[in-house]
Each structure stands twice: as structure tokens, then as C-alpha cells.
Design a protein around this motif. Structure first.
Motif, PDB file in Angstrom:
ATOM      1  N   MET A   1       0.838  -1.182   0.000  1.00  0.00           N
ATOM      2  CA  MET A   1       0.000   0.000   0.000  1.00  0.00           C
ATOM      3  C   MET A   1       0.884   1.247   0.000  1.00  0.00           C
ATOM      4  SD  MET A   1      -3.142   0.759   2.505  1.00  0.00           S
ATOM      5  CE  MET A   1      -2.925   2.182   3.508  1.00  0.00           C
ATOM      6  N   VAL A   2       0.582   2.172  -0.886  1.00  0.00           N
ATOM      7  CA  VAL A   2       1.368   3.392  -1.023  1.00  0.00           C
ATOM      8  C   VAL A   2       0.740   4.502  -0.186  1.00  0.00           C
ATOM      9  CG1 VAL A   2       2.204   5.114  -2.652  1.00  0.00           C
ATOM     10  CG2 VAL A   2       2.071   2.730  -3.340  1.00  0.00           C
ATOM     11  N   THR A   3       1.572   5.188   0.571  1.00  0.00           N
ATOM     12  CA  THR A   3       1.119   6.298   1.398  1.00  0.00           C
ATOM     13  C   THR A   3       1.301   7.591   0.627  1.00  0.00           C
ATOM     14  OG1 THR A   3       1.814   5.114   3.379  1.00  0.00           O
ATOM     15  CG2 THR A   3       1.476   7.471   3.600  1.00  0.00           C
ATOM     16  N   LYS A   4       0.236   8.385   0.556  1.00  0.00           N
ATOM     17  CA  LYS A   4       0.322   9.676  -0.121  1.00  0.00           C
ATOM     18  C   LYS A   4       1.177  10.607   0.727  1.00  0.00           C
ATOM     19  CE  LYS A   4      -2.358  13.506  -1.846  1.00  0.00           C
ATOM     20  NZ  LYS A   4      -3.571  14.285  -1.683  1.00  0.00           N
ATOM     21  N   PRO A   5       2.217  11.219   0.129  1.00  0.00           N
ATOM     22  CA  PRO A   5       3.088  12.108   0.910  1.00  0.00           C
ATOM     23  C   PRO A   5       2.335  13.304   1.479  1.00  0.00           C
ATOM     24  CG  PRO A   5       4.022  11.660  -1.266  1.00  0.00           C
ATOM     25  CD  PRO A   5       2.630  11.117  -1.264  1.00  0.00           C
ATOM     26  N   TYR A   6       2.747  13.721   2.653  1.00  0.00           N
ATOM     27  CA  TYR A   6       2.190  14.917   3.284  1.00  0.00           C
ATOM     28  C   TYR A   6       2.988  16.108   2.793  1.00  0.00           C
ATOM     29  CZ  TYR A   6       0.162  17.917   6.890  1.00  0.00           C
ATOM     30  OH  TYR A   6      -0.514  18.902   7.560  1.00  0.00           O
ATOM     31  N   ASP A   7       2.334  17.203   2.488  1.00  0.00           N
ATOM     32  CA  ASP A   7       2.999  18.394   1.961  1.00  0.00           C
ATOM     33  C   ASP A   7       3.337  19.358   3.098  1.00  0.00           C
ATOM     34  OD1 ASP A   7       4.045  20.160   0.104  1.00  0.00           O
ATOM     35  OD2 ASP A   7       2.104  21.062  -0.359  1.00  0.00           O
ATOM     36  N   PHE A   8       4.564  19.252   3.603  1.00  0.00           N
ATOM     37  CA  PHE A   8       5.032  20.146   4.661  1.00  0.00           C
ATOM     38  C   PHE A   8       5.579  21.421   4.039  1.00  0.00           C
ATOM     39  CE2 PHE A   8       5.674  15.917   6.594  1.00  0.00           C
ATOM     40  CZ  PHE A   8       4.956  16.083   7.772  1.00  0.00           C
ATOM     41  N   SER A   9       5.352  22.550   4.684  1.00  0.00           N
ATOM     42  CA  SER A   9       5.961  23.805   4.241  1.00  0.00           C
ATOM     43  C   SER A   9       7.446  23.755   4.613  1.00  0.00           C
ATOM     44  CB  SER A   9       5.280  24.997   4.923  1.00  0.00           C
ATOM     45  OG  SER A   9       5.559  24.981   6.322  1.00  0.00           O
ATOM     46  N   MET A  10       8.237  24.626   4.004  1.00  0.00           N
ATOM     47  CA  MET A  10       9.672  24.678   4.318  1.00  0.00           C
ATOM     48  C   MET A  10       9.890  24.966   5.801  1.00  0.00           C
ATOM     49  SD  MET A  10      11.789  23.887   1.950  1.00  0.00           S
ATOM     50  CE  MET A  10      13.310  24.635   2.471  1.00  0.00           C
ATOM     51  N   GLU A  11       9.056  25.835   6.365  1.00  0.00           N
ATOM     52  CA  GLU A  11       9.181  26.162   7.787  1.00  0.00           C
ATOM     53  C   GLU A  11       8.938  24.921   8.645  1.00  0.00           C
ATOM     54  OE1 GLU A  11       6.815  28.771  11.114  1.00  0.00           O
ATOM     55  OE2 GLU A  11       6.908  29.582   9.078  1.00  0.00           O
ATOM     56  N   LYS A  12       7.892  24.172   8.312  1.00  0.00           N
ATOM     57  CA  LYS A  12       7.573  22.958   9.068  1.00  0.00           C
ATOM     58  C   LYS A  12       8.653  21.897   8.876  1.00  0.00           C
ATOM     59  CE  LYS A  12       2.596  23.616   9.199  1.00  0.00           C
ATOM     60  NZ  LYS A  12       1.286  23.156   8.732  1.00  0.00           N
ATOM     61  N   GLU A  13       9.219  21.829   7.675  1.00  0.00           N
ATOM     62  CA  GLU A  13      10.306  20.882   7.433  1.00  0.00           C
ATOM     63  C   GLU A  13      11.495  21.194   8.342  1.00  0.00           C
ATOM     64  OE1 GLU A  13      11.389  20.602   3.322  1.00  0.00           O
ATOM     65  OE2 GLU A  13       9.534  19.580   2.776  1.00  0.00           O
ATOM     66  N   GLY A  14      11.803  22.485   8.482  1.00  0.00           N
ATOM     67  CA  GLY A  14      12.896  22.891   9.358  1.00  0.00           C
ATOM     68  C   GLY A  14      12.630  22.510  10.805  1.00  0.00           C
ATOM     69  N   VAL A  15      11.398  22.706  11.245  1.00  0.00           N
ATOM     70  CA  VAL A  15      11.007  22.331  12.613  1.00  0.00           C
ATOM     71  C   VAL A  15      11.146  20.816  12.799  1.00  0.00           C
ATOM     72  CG1 VAL A  15       9.034  22.199  14.199  1.00  0.00           C
ATOM     73  CG2 VAL A  15       9.504  24.322  12.958  1.00  0.00           C
ATOM     74  N   LEU A  16      10.715  20.046  11.798  1.00  0.00           N
ATOM     75  CA  LEU A  16      10.794  18.585  11.881  1.00  0.00           C
ATOM     76  C   LEU A  16      12.243  18.092  11.951  1.00  0.00           C
ATOM     77  CD1 LEU A  16       7.983  17.446   9.436  1.00  0.00           C
ATOM     78  CD2 LEU A  16       8.127  16.970  11.886  1.00  0.00           C
ATOM     79  N   VAL A  17      13.104  18.695  11.150  1.00  0.00           N
ATOM     80  CA  VAL A  17      14.513  18.285  11.172  1.00  0.00           C
ATOM     81  C   VAL A  17      15.126  18.592  12.531  1.00  0.00           C
ATOM     82  CG1 VAL A  17      16.796  18.591  10.143  1.00  0.00           C
ATOM     83  CG2 VAL A  17      14.790  18.562   8.681  1.00  0.00           C
ATOM     84  N   ASP A  18      14.831  19.758  13.077  1.00  0.00           N
ATOM     85  CA  ASP A  18      15.354  20.115  14.398  1.00  0.00           C
ATOM     86  C   ASP A  18      14.831  19.160  15.471  1.00  0.00           C
ATOM     87  OD1 ASP A  18      16.715  22.229  13.234  1.00  0.00           O
ATOM     88  OD2 ASP A  18      15.200  23.732  13.786  1.00  0.00           O
ATOM     89  N   TRP A  19      13.551  18.811  15.381  1.00  0.00           N
ATOM     90  CA  TRP A  19      12.957  17.869  16.338  1.00  0.00           C
ATOM     91  C   TRP A  19      13.624  16.499  16.219  1.00  0.00           C
ATOM     92  CZ3 TRP A  19      10.299  13.272  15.536  1.00  0.00           C
ATOM     93  CH2 TRP A  19       9.658  12.743  16.660  1.00  0.00           C
ATOM     94  N   TYR A  20      13.810  16.049  14.998  1.00  0.00           N
ATOM     95  CA  TYR A  20      14.439  14.743  14.754  1.00  0.00           C
ATOM     96  C   TYR A  20      15.863  14.718  15.318  1.00  0.00           C
ATOM     97  CZ  TYR A  20      15.384  10.447  12.106  1.00  0.00           C
ATOM     98  OH  TYR A  20      15.689   9.158  11.732  1.00  0.00           O
ATOM     99  N   GLN A  21      16.604  15.796  15.080  1.00  0.00           N
ATOM    100  CA  GLN A  21      17.977  15.887  15.579  1.00  0.00           C
ATOM    101  C   GLN A  21      18.009  15.825  17.100  1.00  0.00           C
ATOM    102  OE1 GLN A  21      20.091  19.435  14.398  1.00  0.00           O
ATOM    103  NE2 GLN A  21      22.054  18.618  15.073  1.00  0.00           N
ATOM    104  N   ALA A  22      17.023  16.407  17.747  1.00  0.00           N
ATOM    105  CA  ALA A  22      16.969  16.412  19.211  1.00  0.00           C
ATOM    106  C   ALA A  22      16.631  15.035  19.785  1.00  0.00           C
ATOM    107  CB  ALA A  22      15.946  17.434  19.693  1.00  0.00           C
ATOM    108  N   HIS A  23      16.065  14.152  18.981  1.00  0.00           N
ATOM    109  CA  HIS A  23      15.677  12.811  19.427  1.00  0.00           C
ATOM    110  C   HIS A  23      16.640  11.774  18.834  1.00  0.00           C
ATOM    111  CE1 HIS A  23      12.065  15.063  20.398  1.00  0.00           C
ATOM    112  NE2 HIS A  23      11.873  14.140  21.324  1.00  0.00           N
ATOM    113  N   THR A  24      17.831  11.711  19.405  1.00  0.00           N
ATOM    114  CA  THR A  24      18.877  10.828  18.879  1.00  0.00           C
ATOM    115  C   THR A  24      18.485   9.354  18.912  1.00  0.00           C
ATOM    116  OG1 THR A  24      19.962  10.835  21.027  1.00  0.00           O
ATOM    117  CG2 THR A  24      20.771  12.398  19.391  1.00  0.00           C
ATOM    118  N   GLU A  25      17.524   8.995  19.757  1.00  0.00           N
ATOM    119  CA  GLU A  25      17.101   7.596  19.810  1.00  0.00           C
ATOM    120  C   GLU A  25      16.439   7.153  18.503  1.00  0.00           C
ATOM    121  OE1 GLU A  25      13.899   9.950  22.120  1.00  0.00           O
ATOM    122  OE2 GLU A  25      16.025  10.074  21.722  1.00  0.00           O
ATOM    123  N   LEU A  26      16.109   8.090  17.629  1.00  0.00           N
ATOM    124  CA  LEU A  26      15.491   7.752  16.348  1.00  0.00           C
ATOM    125  C   LEU A  26      16.504   7.390  15.272  1.00  0.00           C
ATOM    126  CD1 LEU A  26      12.741  10.522  16.209  1.00  0.00           C
ATOM    127  CD2 LEU A  26      12.422   8.096  16.743  1.00  0.00           C
TER     128      LEU A  26
END
Length: 127
Positions: A1-26
């Protein structure tokens, strides 16, 4: 089953990357909670809920595709001569923002297909 990509804004993408970086367990395999799937799933499910209409699968897909793009871009940046291509603004952003995962990427050398090997071997016998 293919998941339709979510369209994040550039601002939200930046927030997500920062959040991901802060959660090293991921992404850090030596982190003591890296193998805790319950923790991982909980973190990602809760983060997906912060974006209207975004599912857990869409968020996971976005993280995976961004890491993949970063790895490919990093690999292509080391090419020289005619193999090198100009980097777009978005690609430069990915390289800068995702640089923290560079030491966590393990490259696996591709192996030759066994079918091709067998075909070549059979061809050699008939010569």
C-alpha cells in the motif's frame, strides 16, 4: 500500500529536522533506546498529530525520504568532473540541515546480481 506524501511547508520541514535531531534515539544506533520500537512509535505518532491531516506513516515516509535524499546528495557531492552537477537551493538546504546524520549512515556496497553472475558463467562455458 502506497502512502500519499504529506505536503510540509519549508518552515515545518525545518522544525521537523530540528525535532528529529533532538531525538537521537530515532537515528543513533548506539543510543540505549534506539531499539525501543514502542518509544519510537510513540514519539512519531505524537509528532504526526501536531500536523493537521498528517498520519504516522506519512511522517515516517517523510523522514526516511529526507535521510535517503541526504545520503544520495552527500555521495554525489564527492563526484568530480562531468559526473558533478550543480546543487539546487533545496538540495543545499537538505545537506546543511541533515548533516547531523552523516556519521550514522552506513553505506552497503551493492553486490552483483546472482542471476547475472550465473548467466555470465553459463555464457563462458559455451565459448
Amino acid at each position: 500500500m502506497v502512502t500519499k506524501p504529506y505536503d510540509f511547508s519549508m518552515e515545518k520541514e525545518g522544525v521537523l529536522v530540528d525535532w528529529y535531531q533532538a531525538h537521537t534515539e530515532l537515528y543513533d544506533k548506539v543510543h540505549r533506546n534506539f531499539r525501543s520500537m514502542d518509544l519510537r512509535n510513540s514519539l512519531l505518532e505524537n509528532k504526526a498529530k501536531e500536523f493537521s491531516g498528517c498520519s504516522y506513516d506519512q511522517l515516517c515516509q517523510w523522514f526516511k525520504s529526507q535521510r535517503t535524499r541526504f545520503g544520495r546528495l552527500l555521495h554525489s557531492l564527492h563526484k568530480s568532473g562531468s559526473a558533478s552537477k550543480p546543487v539546487t537551493e533545496k538540495q543545499q538546504w537538505i545537506v546543511e540541515k541533515w548533516g547531523f546524520v552523516q556519521n550514522h549512515i552506513v553505506r552497503v556496497e551493492r553486490k552483483e546480481s546472482s542471476k547475472k553472475f550465473i548467466k555470465d558463467k553459463c555464457h563462458m562455458r559455451h565459448l
